[in-house]
Write a protein that holds these residues in place. Structure first.
Motif, PDB file in Angstrom:
ATOM      1  N   GLU A 160       0.830  -1.193   0.000  1.00  0.00           N
ATOM      2  CA  GLU A 160       0.000   0.000   0.000  1.00  0.00           C
ATOM      3  C   GLU A 160       0.872   1.253   0.000  1.00  0.00           C
ATOM      4  OE1 GLU A 160      -2.589  -0.184   3.304  1.00  0.00           O
ATOM      5  OE2 GLU A 160      -3.574  -2.040   2.698  1.00  0.00           O
ATOM      6  N   GLY A 161       0.517   2.192  -0.880  1.00  0.00           N
ATOM      7  CA  GLY A 161       1.211   3.472  -0.920  1.00  0.00           C
ATOM      8  C   GLY A 161       2.624   3.402  -1.439  1.00  0.00           C
ATOM      9  N   VAL A 162       2.997   2.337  -2.146  1.00  0.00           N
ATOM     10  CA  VAL A 162       4.360   2.146  -2.646  1.00  0.00           C
ATOM     11  C   VAL A 162       4.292   1.843  -4.136  1.00  0.00           C
ATOM     12  CG1 VAL A 162       6.460   0.754  -2.503  1.00  0.00           C
ATOM     13  CG2 VAL A 162       5.192   1.329  -0.425  1.00  0.00           C
ATOM     14  N   PHE A 163       5.178   2.475  -4.908  1.00  0.00           N
ATOM     15  CA  PHE A 163       5.309   2.156  -6.321  1.00  0.00           C
ATOM     16  C   PHE A 163       6.147   0.877  -6.443  1.00  0.00           C
ATOM     17  CE2 PHE A 163       4.197   6.611  -6.513  1.00  0.00           C
ATOM     18  CZ  PHE A 163       3.365   6.688  -7.619  1.00  0.00           C
ATOM     19  N   THR A 164       5.514  -0.223  -6.776  1.00  0.00           N
ATOM     20  CA  THR A 164       6.169  -1.529  -6.843  1.00  0.00           C
ATOM     21  C   THR A 164       6.539  -1.837  -8.282  1.00  0.00           C
ATOM     22  OG1 THR A 164       4.847  -2.303  -4.980  1.00  0.00           O
ATOM     23  CG2 THR A 164       5.959  -3.980  -6.310  1.00  0.00           C
ATOM     24  N   LYS A 165       7.818  -2.106  -8.520  1.00  0.00           N
ATOM     25  CA  LYS A 165       8.297  -2.452  -9.855  1.00  0.00           C
ATOM     26  C   LYS A 165       8.212  -3.968 -10.012  1.00  0.00           C
ATOM     27  CE  LYS A 165      12.046  -1.459 -13.086  1.00  0.00           C
ATOM     28  NZ  LYS A 165      13.390  -0.862 -13.254  1.00  0.00           N
ATOM     29  N   VAL A 166       7.119  -4.435 -10.601  1.00  0.00           N
ATOM     30  CA  VAL A 166       6.899  -5.874 -10.721  1.00  0.00           C
ATOM     31  C   VAL A 166       7.699  -6.470 -11.865  1.00  0.00           C
ATOM     32  CG1 VAL A 166       4.619  -5.755  -9.692  1.00  0.00           C
ATOM     33  CG2 VAL A 166       4.854  -5.521 -12.163  1.00  0.00           C
ATOM     34  N   ASP A 180     -10.347  -8.554   2.311  1.00  0.00           N
ATOM     35  CA  ASP A 180     -10.814  -9.554   1.354  1.00  0.00           C
ATOM     36  C   ASP A 180      -9.980  -9.596   0.080  1.00  0.00           C
ATOM     37  OD1 ASP A 180     -11.511  -7.114   0.356  1.00  0.00           O
ATOM     38  OD2 ASP A 180     -13.641  -7.580   0.028  1.00  0.00           O
ATOM     39  N   GLY A 181      -8.876  -8.842   0.040  1.00  0.00           N
ATOM     40  CA  GLY A 181      -7.984  -8.867  -1.113  1.00  0.00           C
ATOM     41  C   GLY A 181      -8.295  -7.856  -2.192  1.00  0.00           C
ATOM     42  N   MET A 182      -9.279  -7.035  -1.986  1.00  0.00           N
ATOM     43  CA  MET A 182      -9.651  -6.032  -2.982  1.00  0.00           C
ATOM     44  C   MET A 182      -8.666  -4.861  -2.930  1.00  0.00           C
ATOM     45  SD  MET A 182     -11.748  -5.385  -5.420  1.00  0.00           S
ATOM     46  CE  MET A 182     -13.089  -6.556  -5.082  1.00  0.00           C
ATOM     47  N   LEU A 183      -8.224  -4.424  -4.114  1.00  0.00           N
ATOM     48  CA  LEU A 183      -7.277  -3.324  -4.247  1.00  0.00           C
ATOM     49  C   LEU A 183      -8.043  -2.054  -4.619  1.00  0.00           C
ATOM     50  CD1 LEU A 183      -4.592  -5.201  -6.401  1.00  0.00           C
ATOM     51  CD2 LEU A 183      -4.782  -5.150  -3.909  1.00  0.00           C
ATOM     52  N   LEU A 201      -5.492   3.598 -15.007  1.00  0.00           N
ATOM     53  CA  LEU A 201      -6.058   4.028 -13.734  1.00  0.00           C
ATOM     54  C   LEU A 201      -7.331   3.227 -13.475  1.00  0.00           C
ATOM     55  CD1 LEU A 201      -5.779   7.905 -14.246  1.00  0.00           C
ATOM     56  CD2 LEU A 201      -4.130   6.400 -13.134  1.00  0.00           C
ATOM     57  N   ALA A 202      -7.520   2.809 -12.242  1.00  0.00           N
ATOM     58  CA  ALA A 202      -8.723   2.050 -11.898  1.00  0.00           C
ATOM     59  C   ALA A 202      -9.101   2.333 -10.460  1.00  0.00           C
ATOM     60  CB  ALA A 202      -8.498   0.550 -12.090  1.00  0.00           C
ATOM     61  N   ASN A 203     -10.409   2.378 -10.211  1.00  0.00           N
ATOM     62  CA  ASN A 203     -10.880   2.625  -8.847  1.00  0.00           C
ATOM     63  C   ASN A 203     -10.609   1.437  -7.933  1.00  0.00           C
ATOM     64  OD1 ASN A 203     -11.820   5.186  -9.434  1.00  0.00           O
ATOM     65  ND2 ASN A 203     -13.846   4.455 -10.063  1.00  0.00           N
ATOM     66  N   ARG A 204     -10.764   0.235  -8.455  1.00  0.00           N
ATOM     67  CA  ARG A 204     -10.548  -0.957  -7.639  1.00  0.00           C
ATOM     68  C   ARG A 204     -10.151  -2.121  -8.538  1.00  0.00           C
ATOM     69  NH1 ARG A 204     -15.466  -3.976  -7.734  1.00  0.00           N
ATOM     70  NH2 ARG A 204     -17.098  -2.847  -8.902  1.00  0.00           N
ATOM     71  N   GLY A 205      -9.710  -3.205  -7.897  1.00  0.00           N
ATOM     72  CA  GLY A 205      -9.290  -4.383  -8.637  1.00  0.00           C
ATOM     73  C   GLY A 205      -9.060  -5.545  -7.692  1.00  0.00           C
ATOM     74  N   SER A 206      -8.817  -6.726  -8.275  1.00  0.00           N
ATOM     75  CA  SER A 206      -8.564  -7.934  -7.485  1.00  0.00           C
ATOM     76  C   SER A 206      -7.584  -8.819  -8.233  1.00  0.00           C
ATOM     77  CB  SER A 206      -9.870  -8.700  -7.217  1.00  0.00           C
ATOM     78  OG  SER A 206     -10.469  -9.084  -8.448  1.00  0.00           O
ATOM     79  N   MET A 207      -6.811  -9.617  -7.464  1.00  0.00           N
ATOM     80  CA  MET A 207      -5.823 -10.517  -8.038  1.00  0.00           C
ATOM     81  C   MET A 207      -6.446 -11.876  -8.286  1.00  0.00           C
ATOM     82  SD  MET A 207      -3.089  -8.648  -8.224  1.00  0.00           S
ATOM     83  CE  MET A 207      -1.976  -9.968  -8.666  1.00  0.00           C
TER      84      MET A 207
END
Length: 382
Positions: A160-166, A180-183, A201-207
Protein backbone atom coordinates in the motif's frame (compact mmCIF):
# COMPACT_ATOMS: atom_id res chain seq x y z
CA UNK A 1 23.65 -56.11 3.17
CA UNK A 2 22.88 -54.69 6.61
CA UNK A 3 25.07 -52.14 8.38
CA UNK A 4 26.37 -54.73 10.84
CA UNK A 5 27.25 -57.24 8.13
CA UNK A 6 29.02 -54.47 6.21
CA UNK A 7 31.08 -53.62 9.31
CA UNK A 8 32.01 -57.28 9.74
CA UNK A 9 33.03 -57.46 6.09
CA UNK A 10 35.24 -54.40 6.51
CA UNK A 11 36.93 -55.84 9.60
CA UNK A 12 37.59 -59.09 7.77
CA UNK A 13 38.86 -57.74 4.44
CA UNK A 14 40.21 -54.24 5.22
CA UNK A 15 43.32 -53.88 7.42
CA UNK A 16 42.97 -52.01 10.66
CA UNK A 17 45.44 -49.29 9.68
CA UNK A 18 43.55 -48.65 6.45
CA UNK A 19 40.29 -48.29 8.33
CA UNK A 20 41.97 -46.03 10.90
CA UNK A 21 43.39 -43.62 8.30
CA UNK A 22 40.33 -43.73 6.04
CA UNK A 23 38.04 -42.88 8.96
CA UNK A 24 40.07 -39.75 9.69
CA UNK A 25 40.13 -38.77 6.02
CA UNK A 26 36.43 -39.33 5.47
CA UNK A 27 35.26 -37.45 8.58
CA UNK A 28 37.62 -34.58 7.82
CA UNK A 29 36.41 -34.48 4.19
CA UNK A 30 32.76 -34.29 5.24
CA UNK A 31 33.43 -31.58 7.82
CA UNK A 32 35.67 -29.49 5.58
CA UNK A 33 33.45 -29.72 2.52
CA UNK A 34 30.30 -29.01 4.51
CA UNK A 35 31.86 -26.07 6.33
CA UNK A 36 33.33 -24.47 3.21
CA UNK A 37 30.13 -24.99 1.22
CA UNK A 38 28.12 -23.42 4.06
CA UNK A 39 30.47 -20.43 4.12
CA UNK A 40 30.12 -19.92 0.37
CA UNK A 41 26.34 -20.32 0.66
CA UNK A 42 26.23 -17.65 3.35
CA UNK A 43 28.27 -15.24 1.23
CA UNK A 44 26.35 -15.88 -1.99
CA UNK A 45 22.95 -15.76 -0.32
CA UNK A 46 23.54 -12.11 0.55
CA UNK A 47 23.08 -11.33 -3.15
CA UNK A 48 19.47 -12.49 -2.93
CA UNK A 49 18.54 -10.60 0.23
CA UNK A 50 17.51 -7.54 -1.75
CA UNK A 51 15.41 -9.66 -4.08
CA UNK A 52 13.50 -11.22 -1.19
CA UNK A 53 13.19 -7.99 0.81
CA UNK A 54 12.03 -5.94 -2.17
CA UNK A 55 9.43 -8.54 -3.07
CA UNK A 56 8.28 -8.93 0.52
CA UNK A 57 8.84 -12.68 0.55
CA UNK A 58 9.24 -14.84 3.64
CA UNK A 59 12.37 -16.33 5.18
CA UNK A 60 11.22 -19.79 4.09
CA UNK A 61 11.21 -18.74 0.44
CA UNK A 62 14.69 -17.22 0.86
CA UNK A 63 16.08 -20.46 2.34
CA UNK A 64 14.36 -22.63 -0.26
CA UNK A 65 15.74 -20.50 -3.08
CA UNK A 66 19.35 -20.27 -1.92
CA UNK A 67 19.57 -23.89 -0.71
CA UNK A 68 19.16 -25.03 -4.33
CA UNK A 69 22.66 -23.62 -4.98
CA UNK A 70 24.36 -25.75 -2.31
CA UNK A 71 25.05 -28.78 -4.61
CA UNK A 72 26.92 -26.52 -7.04
CA UNK A 73 29.00 -25.11 -4.17
CA UNK A 74 29.87 -28.63 -2.99
CA UNK A 75 30.88 -29.65 -6.52
CA UNK A 76 33.20 -26.65 -6.78
CA UNK A 77 34.96 -27.06 -3.43
CA UNK A 78 35.19 -30.87 -3.41
CA UNK A 79 38.52 -31.13 -5.33
CA UNK A 80 40.08 -28.48 -3.08
CA UNK A 81 38.85 -30.03 0.16
CA UNK A 82 40.00 -33.48 -0.98
CA UNK A 83 43.51 -32.10 -1.42
CA UNK A 84 43.44 -30.20 1.88
CA UNK A 85 42.21 -33.22 3.83
CA UNK A 86 44.73 -35.61 2.25
CA UNK A 87 47.60 -33.22 2.91
CA UNK A 88 46.53 -32.33 6.45
CA UNK A 89 45.75 -35.84 7.69
CA UNK A 90 48.93 -37.40 6.33
CA UNK A 91 50.99 -34.45 7.54
CA UNK A 92 49.53 -34.93 11.02
CA UNK A 93 50.30 -38.64 10.87
CA UNK A 94 53.87 -37.79 9.92
CA UNK A 95 54.15 -35.18 12.67
CA UNK A 96 52.89 -37.68 15.27
CA UNK A 97 55.45 -40.24 14.02
CA UNK A 98 52.66 -42.63 13.06
CA UNK A 99 53.88 -42.87 9.48
CA UNK A 100 57.37 -43.62 10.81
CA UNK A 101 56.02 -46.55 12.83
CA UNK A 102 54.04 -47.81 9.84
CA UNK A 103 57.12 -47.65 7.61
CA UNK A 104 59.13 -49.47 10.29
CA UNK A 105 56.44 -52.16 10.30
CA UNK A 106 57.18 -52.77 6.61
CA UNK A 107 54.35 -50.85 4.93
CA UNK A 108 55.20 -49.58 1.46
CA UNK A 109 54.20 -46.18 0.03
CA UNK A 110 51.36 -47.85 -1.83
CA UNK A 111 50.06 -49.44 1.37
CA UNK A 112 50.30 -46.13 3.21
CA UNK A 113 48.55 -44.27 0.40
CA UNK A 114 45.77 -46.84 0.01
CA UNK A 115 43.29 -45.08 2.40
CA UNK A 116 44.02 -41.75 0.72
CA UNK A 117 43.43 -43.29 -2.69
CA UNK A 118 40.14 -44.78 -1.47
CA UNK A 119 39.04 -41.40 -0.17
CA UNK A 120 40.06 -39.74 -3.45
CA UNK A 121 38.09 -42.31 -5.46
CA UNK A 122 35.04 -41.76 -3.26
CA UNK A 123 35.33 -37.98 -3.76
CA UNK A 124 35.71 -38.51 -7.51
CA UNK A 125 32.57 -40.64 -7.67
CA UNK A 126 30.69 -38.06 -5.61
CA UNK A 127 31.94 -35.36 -7.98
CA UNK A 128 30.63 -37.24 -11.03
CA UNK A 129 27.28 -37.76 -9.30
CA UNK A 130 27.02 -34.07 -8.49
CA UNK A 131 28.25 -32.69 -11.83
CA UNK A 132 26.31 -35.02 -14.10
CA UNK A 133 23.00 -35.23 -12.26
CA UNK A 134 22.45 -33.27 -9.05
CA UNK A 135 23.87 -29.86 -10.00
CA UNK A 136 22.05 -29.49 -13.37
CA UNK A 137 18.72 -30.45 -11.79
CA UNK A 138 19.15 -28.27 -8.69
CA UNK A 139 20.36 -25.28 -10.70
CA UNK A 140 17.45 -25.68 -13.11
CA UNK A 141 15.05 -25.68 -10.14
CA UNK A 142 16.83 -22.58 -8.79
CA UNK A 143 16.45 -20.70 -12.08
CA UNK A 144 12.79 -21.67 -12.31
CA UNK A 145 12.11 -20.58 -8.74
CA UNK A 146 13.95 -17.30 -9.20
CA UNK A 147 12.04 -16.66 -12.43
CA UNK A 148 8.74 -17.22 -10.66
CA UNK A 149 9.72 -14.83 -7.87
CA UNK A 150 10.76 -12.10 -10.27
CA UNK A 151 7.92 -12.45 -12.76
CA UNK A 152 4.98 -14.11 -10.99
CA UNK A 153 5.11 -14.05 -7.21
CA UNK A 154 6.18 -10.39 -7.18
CA UNK A 155 2.79 -9.36 -8.49
CA UNK A 156 1.16 -10.58 -5.24
CA UNK A 157 3.48 -8.50 -3.06
CA UNK A 158 1.98 -5.11 -3.90
CA UNK A 159 2.34 -2.80 -0.92
CA UNK A 160 0.00 0.00 0.00
CA UNK A 161 1.21 3.47 -0.92
CA UNK A 162 4.36 2.15 -2.65
CA UNK A 163 5.31 2.16 -6.32
CA UNK A 164 6.17 -1.53 -6.84
CA UNK A 165 8.30 -2.45 -9.86
CA UNK A 166 6.90 -5.87 -10.72
CA UNK A 167 9.05 -6.11 -13.87
CA UNK A 168 11.55 -4.08 -15.84
CA UNK A 169 8.84 -2.29 -17.80
CA UNK A 170 5.90 -2.24 -15.41
CA UNK A 171 5.29 -0.34 -12.17
CA UNK A 172 2.14 -0.67 -10.04
CA UNK A 173 0.80 1.58 -7.30
CA UNK A 174 -2.15 0.83 -5.01
CA UNK A 175 -3.63 3.23 -2.47
CA UNK A 176 -5.03 0.58 -0.13
CA UNK A 177 -5.86 -3.10 0.21
CA UNK A 178 -8.82 -4.52 2.12
CA UNK A 179 -8.93 -7.76 4.11
CA UNK A 180 -10.81 -9.55 1.35
CA UNK A 181 -7.98 -8.87 -1.11
CA UNK A 182 -9.65 -6.03 -2.98
CA UNK A 183 -7.28 -3.32 -4.25
CA UNK A 184 -8.27 0.36 -4.34
CA UNK A 185 -6.77 3.32 -6.12
CA UNK A 186 -4.70 1.48 -8.75
CA UNK A 187 -2.16 3.14 -11.06
CA UNK A 188 -0.18 1.05 -13.57
CA UNK A 189 2.68 2.33 -15.75
CA UNK A 190 2.93 -0.16 -18.62
CA UNK A 191 5.86 0.19 -21.04
CA UNK A 192 5.84 -3.31 -22.51
CA UNK A 193 5.28 -1.78 -25.94
CA UNK A 194 8.10 0.78 -26.31
CA UNK A 195 6.22 2.83 -28.93
CA UNK A 196 2.96 2.94 -26.96
CA UNK A 197 3.49 3.88 -23.34
CA UNK A 198 0.31 3.23 -21.35
CA UNK A 199 -0.99 4.52 -18.04
CA UNK A 200 -3.91 2.60 -16.50
CA UNK A 201 -6.06 4.03 -13.73
CA UNK A 202 -8.72 2.05 -11.90
CA UNK A 203 -10.88 2.62 -8.85
CA UNK A 204 -10.55 -0.96 -7.64
CA UNK A 205 -9.29 -4.38 -8.64
CA UNK A 206 -8.56 -7.93 -7.48
CA UNK A 207 -5.82 -10.52 -8.04
CA UNK A 208 -6.64 -13.79 -9.81
CA UNK A 209 -4.68 -16.78 -11.16
CA UNK A 210 -5.03 -17.63 -14.86
CA UNK A 211 -2.88 -20.44 -16.31
CA UNK A 212 -0.53 -20.32 -13.32
CA UNK A 213 0.11 -16.60 -13.91
CA UNK A 214 -1.02 -13.67 -11.76
CA UNK A 215 -3.49 -11.24 -13.30
CA UNK A 216 -5.31 -8.25 -11.90
CA UNK A 217 -8.96 -7.58 -12.77
CA UNK A 218 -9.54 -3.82 -12.94
CA UNK A 219 -12.92 -2.16 -12.48
CA UNK A 220 -14.12 1.35 -13.38
CA UNK A 221 -10.97 2.70 -14.93
CA UNK A 222 -9.29 4.15 -17.98
CA UNK A 223 -6.35 3.30 -20.19
CA UNK A 224 -4.35 6.22 -21.57
CA UNK A 225 -1.88 5.44 -24.36
CA UNK A 226 0.61 7.86 -25.89
CA UNK A 227 1.83 7.17 -29.41
CA UNK A 228 5.49 8.21 -29.30
CA UNK A 229 5.65 8.67 -33.07
CA UNK A 230 2.70 11.04 -33.39
CA UNK A 231 2.42 12.26 -29.79
CA UNK A 232 -1.28 11.52 -29.82
CA UNK A 233 -3.08 10.54 -26.61
CA UNK A 234 -5.70 7.80 -26.84
CA UNK A 235 -8.00 7.12 -23.89
CA UNK A 236 -10.16 4.08 -23.34
CA UNK A 237 -12.70 4.01 -20.51
CA UNK A 238 -13.69 0.55 -19.28
CA UNK A 239 -15.93 -1.02 -16.73
CA UNK A 240 -13.78 -4.17 -16.40
CA UNK A 241 -10.39 -5.11 -17.80
CA UNK A 242 -7.78 -7.79 -17.10
CA UNK A 243 -4.03 -7.17 -17.06
CA UNK A 244 -1.19 -9.68 -16.92
CA UNK A 245 1.50 -8.76 -14.37
CA UNK A 246 3.59 -11.91 -14.64
CA UNK A 247 6.23 -11.05 -17.19
CA UNK A 248 7.60 -8.23 -19.24
CA UNK A 249 8.14 -10.54 -22.20
CA UNK A 250 5.71 -11.57 -24.85
CA UNK A 251 6.37 -15.22 -24.09
CA UNK A 252 6.33 -16.78 -20.67
CA UNK A 253 9.66 -18.53 -21.11
CA UNK A 254 13.28 -17.88 -20.28
CA UNK A 255 16.59 -18.73 -21.87
CA UNK A 256 18.31 -21.80 -20.46
CA UNK A 257 21.69 -21.40 -18.79
CA UNK A 258 24.60 -23.68 -19.66
CA UNK A 259 24.85 -24.83 -16.03
CA UNK A 260 21.38 -26.38 -16.16
CA UNK A 261 21.73 -28.13 -19.52
CA UNK A 262 22.31 -31.83 -19.92
CA UNK A 263 25.75 -33.13 -20.82
CA UNK A 264 24.54 -34.18 -24.26
CA UNK A 265 23.25 -30.69 -25.07
CA UNK A 266 26.56 -29.19 -23.98
CA UNK A 267 28.86 -31.51 -25.93
CA UNK A 268 26.61 -31.62 -29.01
CA UNK A 269 24.91 -28.21 -29.20
CA UNK A 270 22.46 -27.35 -31.94
CA UNK A 271 24.43 -24.93 -34.11
CA UNK A 272 21.22 -23.63 -35.71
CA UNK A 273 19.71 -22.36 -32.46
CA UNK A 274 22.71 -20.85 -30.66
CA UNK A 275 25.28 -18.25 -31.60
CA UNK A 276 28.61 -19.36 -32.98
CA UNK A 277 30.48 -17.74 -30.09
CA UNK A 278 28.47 -19.78 -27.55
CA UNK A 279 29.33 -23.19 -29.04
CA UNK A 280 32.81 -23.18 -27.54
CA UNK A 281 31.54 -22.03 -24.15
CA UNK A 282 29.01 -24.86 -23.98
CA UNK A 283 31.51 -27.52 -24.99
CA UNK A 284 33.98 -26.24 -22.41
CA UNK A 285 31.25 -26.40 -19.78
CA UNK A 286 30.52 -30.00 -20.77
CA UNK A 287 34.16 -31.02 -20.54
CA UNK A 288 34.48 -29.17 -17.24
CA UNK A 289 31.71 -31.36 -15.81
CA UNK A 290 33.51 -34.49 -16.99
CA UNK A 291 36.99 -33.50 -15.84
CA UNK A 292 36.34 -31.58 -12.62
CA UNK A 293 35.74 -34.76 -10.57
CA UNK A 294 39.02 -36.20 -11.87
CA UNK A 295 40.87 -33.33 -10.23
CA UNK A 296 39.82 -34.77 -6.87
CA UNK A 297 42.10 -37.72 -7.55
CA UNK A 298 44.90 -35.59 -9.01
CA UNK A 299 44.91 -33.08 -6.16
CA UNK A 300 44.81 -35.88 -3.59
CA UNK A 301 47.81 -37.49 -5.28
CA UNK A 302 49.70 -34.20 -5.11
CA UNK A 303 49.11 -34.13 -1.34
CA UNK A 304 50.08 -37.79 -0.89
CA UNK A 305 53.18 -37.32 -3.03
CA UNK A 306 54.30 -34.35 -0.93
CA UNK A 307 54.10 -36.32 2.34
CA UNK A 308 55.03 -39.87 1.36
CA UNK A 309 57.78 -39.15 -1.14
CA UNK A 310 60.09 -37.16 1.12
CA UNK A 311 62.42 -38.56 3.74
CA UNK A 312 61.63 -38.41 7.42
CA UNK A 313 62.62 -35.20 9.22
CA UNK A 314 62.74 -35.13 13.01
CA UNK A 315 61.97 -31.41 13.14
CA UNK A 316 59.26 -31.55 10.52
CA UNK A 317 59.36 -30.18 7.00
CA UNK A 318 57.13 -27.35 5.84
CA UNK A 319 58.68 -27.08 2.38
CA UNK A 320 56.92 -30.10 0.88
CA UNK A 321 53.37 -29.16 2.07
CA UNK A 322 53.97 -25.58 0.95
CA UNK A 323 55.14 -26.78 -2.45
CA UNK A 324 52.02 -28.96 -2.72
CA UNK A 325 49.75 -26.02 -1.89
CA UNK A 326 51.46 -23.79 -4.45
CA UNK A 327 51.25 -26.57 -7.05
CA UNK A 328 47.49 -26.97 -6.58
CA UNK A 329 46.97 -23.20 -6.70
CA UNK A 330 48.96 -23.11 -9.93
CA UNK A 331 46.91 -25.98 -11.38
CA UNK A 332 43.65 -24.22 -10.50
CA UNK A 333 44.83 -20.99 -12.12
CA UNK A 334 46.08 -22.84 -15.20
CA UNK A 335 42.78 -24.69 -15.48
CA UNK A 336 40.79 -21.44 -15.43
CA UNK A 337 43.04 -19.87 -18.07
CA UNK A 338 42.81 -22.99 -20.25
CA UNK A 339 39.00 -23.07 -20.06
CA UNK A 340 38.84 -19.41 -21.01
CA UNK A 341 41.14 -19.95 -24.00
CA UNK A 342 39.37 -23.15 -25.06
CA UNK A 343 36.01 -21.37 -25.18
CA UNK A 344 37.51 -19.16 -27.91
CA UNK A 345 39.66 -21.79 -29.61
CA UNK A 346 38.04 -25.25 -29.44
CA UNK A 347 41.28 -26.90 -30.60
CA UNK A 348 42.51 -26.49 -27.00
CA UNK A 349 39.63 -28.50 -25.49
CA UNK A 350 41.62 -31.82 -25.42
CA UNK A 351 44.04 -30.13 -23.03
CA UNK A 352 41.29 -29.83 -20.39
CA UNK A 353 41.09 -33.57 -19.54
CA UNK A 354 44.86 -33.82 -19.94
CA UNK A 355 45.44 -31.13 -17.33
CA UNK A 356 42.94 -32.80 -14.99
CA UNK A 357 44.51 -36.27 -15.17
CA UNK A 358 48.21 -35.63 -15.80
CA UNK A 359 49.24 -34.40 -12.29
CA UNK A 360 47.71 -37.47 -10.63
CA UNK A 361 49.30 -39.84 -13.14
CA UNK A 362 52.74 -38.27 -12.79
CA UNK A 363 52.61 -38.35 -8.99
CA UNK A 364 51.38 -41.96 -9.03
CA UNK A 365 54.15 -43.11 -11.37
CA UNK A 366 56.88 -41.43 -9.32
CA UNK A 367 55.49 -42.55 -5.96
CA UNK A 368 54.38 -46.10 -6.75
CA UNK A 369 56.43 -46.90 -9.86
CA UNK A 370 59.54 -48.33 -8.12
CA UNK A 371 57.42 -50.56 -5.89
CA UNK A 372 55.34 -51.88 -8.76
CA UNK A 373 58.40 -52.52 -10.94
CA UNK A 374 60.12 -54.31 -8.08
CA UNK A 375 57.05 -56.52 -7.62
CA UNK A 376 57.06 -57.48 -11.30
CA UNK A 377 60.79 -58.23 -11.32
CA UNK A 378 60.62 -60.60 -8.34
CA UNK A 379 61.15 -64.23 -9.45
CA UNK A 380 58.12 -66.47 -9.20
CA UNK A 381 58.60 -69.64 -7.18
CA UNK A 382 56.92 -72.84 -8.18
Amino acid sequence: MTARSFQLWLKKHVPTLDRYIFHQLFIALLATTGGLAALIWLMQSLHFVSLVVDRGLSLRVFIELTSLLIPSFVAVVLPITTFVVSLFVYQRLAGDRELTVMRAAGLSPLSLARPGLACAVAATCAGFFLNLWVVPHSYHAFRQYEYQIRNKMAAFMLQEGVFTKVSDVMTVYIRSRTHDGMLHGIVVEDDRQPDRHATILANRGSMVIVNDAPRVVLYDGSRQVIDRKTGRLDMLVFKQDTMDLSSSRKKDTRDADAAEMSLRDLLHPDTKQIAKNDIGKRKVEGWRRLTSPLTCFSFAMVGLFAILRGVFSRHGNIKRPLAAVLSVVGLLALNLVLQNLASRNMALIPLIPLLAVLPGVVCSVILFGPELRAGRNQPHTA
